[in-house]
Design an enzyme around this catalytic site. Structure first.
Site, mmCIF file in Angstrom:
data_model
loop_
_atom_site.group_PDB
_atom_site.id
_atom_site.type_symbol
_atom_site.label_atom_id
_atom_site.label_comp_id
_atom_site.label_asym_id
_atom_site.label_seq_id
_atom_site.Cartn_x
_atom_site.Cartn_y
_atom_site.Cartn_z
ATOM 1 C CE LYS A 1 -2.341 -0.986 3.554
ATOM 2 N NZ LYS A 1 -3.043 -0.561 4.762
ATOM 3 N NE ARG B 1 -5.683 0.755 12.652
ATOM 4 C CZ ARG B 1 -4.612 0.313 12.006
ATOM 5 N NH1 ARG B 1 -4.442 -0.969 11.802
ATOM 6 N NH2 ARG B 1 -3.707 1.148 11.568
ATOM 7 N NE ARG C 1 9.283 -6.776 5.231
ATOM 8 C CZ ARG C 1 8.349 -5.823 5.380
ATOM 9 N NH1 ARG C 1 8.021 -5.054 4.356
ATOM 10 N NH2 ARG C 1 7.782 -5.641 6.542
ATOM 11 N NE ARG D 1 11.592 -4.658 9.690
ATOM 12 C CZ ARG D 1 11.789 -3.772 8.709
ATOM 13 N NH1 ARG D 1 12.562 -2.738 8.901
ATOM 14 N NH2 ARG D 1 11.190 -3.919 7.560
ATOM 15 N NE ARG E 1 2.220 -6.677 10.927
ATOM 16 C CZ ARG E 1 3.196 -6.451 10.045
ATOM 17 N NH1 ARG E 1 4.246 -7.246 9.988
ATOM 18 N NH2 ARG E 1 3.115 -5.435 9.215
#
Ligand SMILES: [Zn+2]
Length: 224
Positions: free
Chosen positions: A16, A91, A130, A163, A174
């Site tokens: 996004k 949200r 990542r 991370r 999430r």
């Protein structure tokens, strides 16, 4: 020019932020990511910022009514008179209703809600692959953009780590939070006929081209 009052929706890892950057360039709109404008309000030391800071300092979530005020403060400013791009807000349904009420009061309507869809598997693949270098934060991806030597930054030789946020378990959590809060939002805007879906599994450029074409059409239609 008709206004472009836009909301960007999509799971973490949908790209996004990148899409937002390009749309801001294309249509010259201010981009309001909730986290950024909250931090900006705190830095400015405005009344709203002070209120938000109290919660943030305690490590609490900033309540809906404060977030709504911070967002509306931006939307109701000169820089947003031709439109805006919201990211991270609303949200949940409560925030969506509040946004409706406030836009109503300002005599404005949402033009479109842009939903970039990506499957859970793809999100996990993108985020859990990542790696970031410990020295300068250079980014890699084990599959899409691997370093020349595994686990080592090409540019400064420092160690690459994952991370906490990108850990598969964290990513799954999430995603759960996102699905729980956002599915009702997509339905809510779908019923209103302003939801536009985009296939986030496609390349960044393809998604961007598709969104840009959709918005150009919407703008033309509203001029008629
Ligand atoms: Zn590095």
């Amino acid at each position: 020019m008709p206004q472009l009052n836009l909301i960007l929706l999509g799971p973490p890892g949908a790209g996004k932020g990148t899409q937002a950057e390009r749309l801001v360039d294309d249509f010259d709109l201010p981009y309001y990511a909730t986290g950024d404008i909250l931090r900006a309000a705190v830095q400015e030391g405005s009344e709203l910022g002070k209120k938000a800071k109290e919660y943030m300092d305690r490590g609490d979530l900033v309540p809906d009514e404060v977030i709504i005020d911070v967002v509306i403060d931006r939307v109701d400013s000169n820089e947003a008179e031709d439109g805006f791009l919201l990211d991270g807000f609303p949200r949940n349904l409560e925030q969506a209703h509040a946004l409706d009420r406030e836009l109503d009061r300002l005599g404005r309507d949402l033009t479109a809600v842009l939903l970039v869809e990506v499957s859970d598997d793809e999100v996990i693949r993108r985020l859990s692959g990542r790696r970031v270098c410990t020295k300068n934060g250079h980014l890699y991806h084990v599959e899409f953009d691997p370093p020349k030597n595994e686990g080592v930054c090409d540019q400064d030789g420092s160690k690459l780590i994952q991370r906490d946020d990108d850990h598969p378990d964290t990513v799954k959590h999430r995603l759960d939070v996102y699905r729980e809060q956002t599915s009702p939002l997509a339905d809510f805007y779908e019923e209103r006929g302003i939801l536009r879906r985009f296939d986030g599994a496609r390349s960044t450029s393809e998604v961007h081209d598709h969104i840009r074409a959709t918005l150009a059409t919407l703008r033309l239609e509203s001029e008629l």
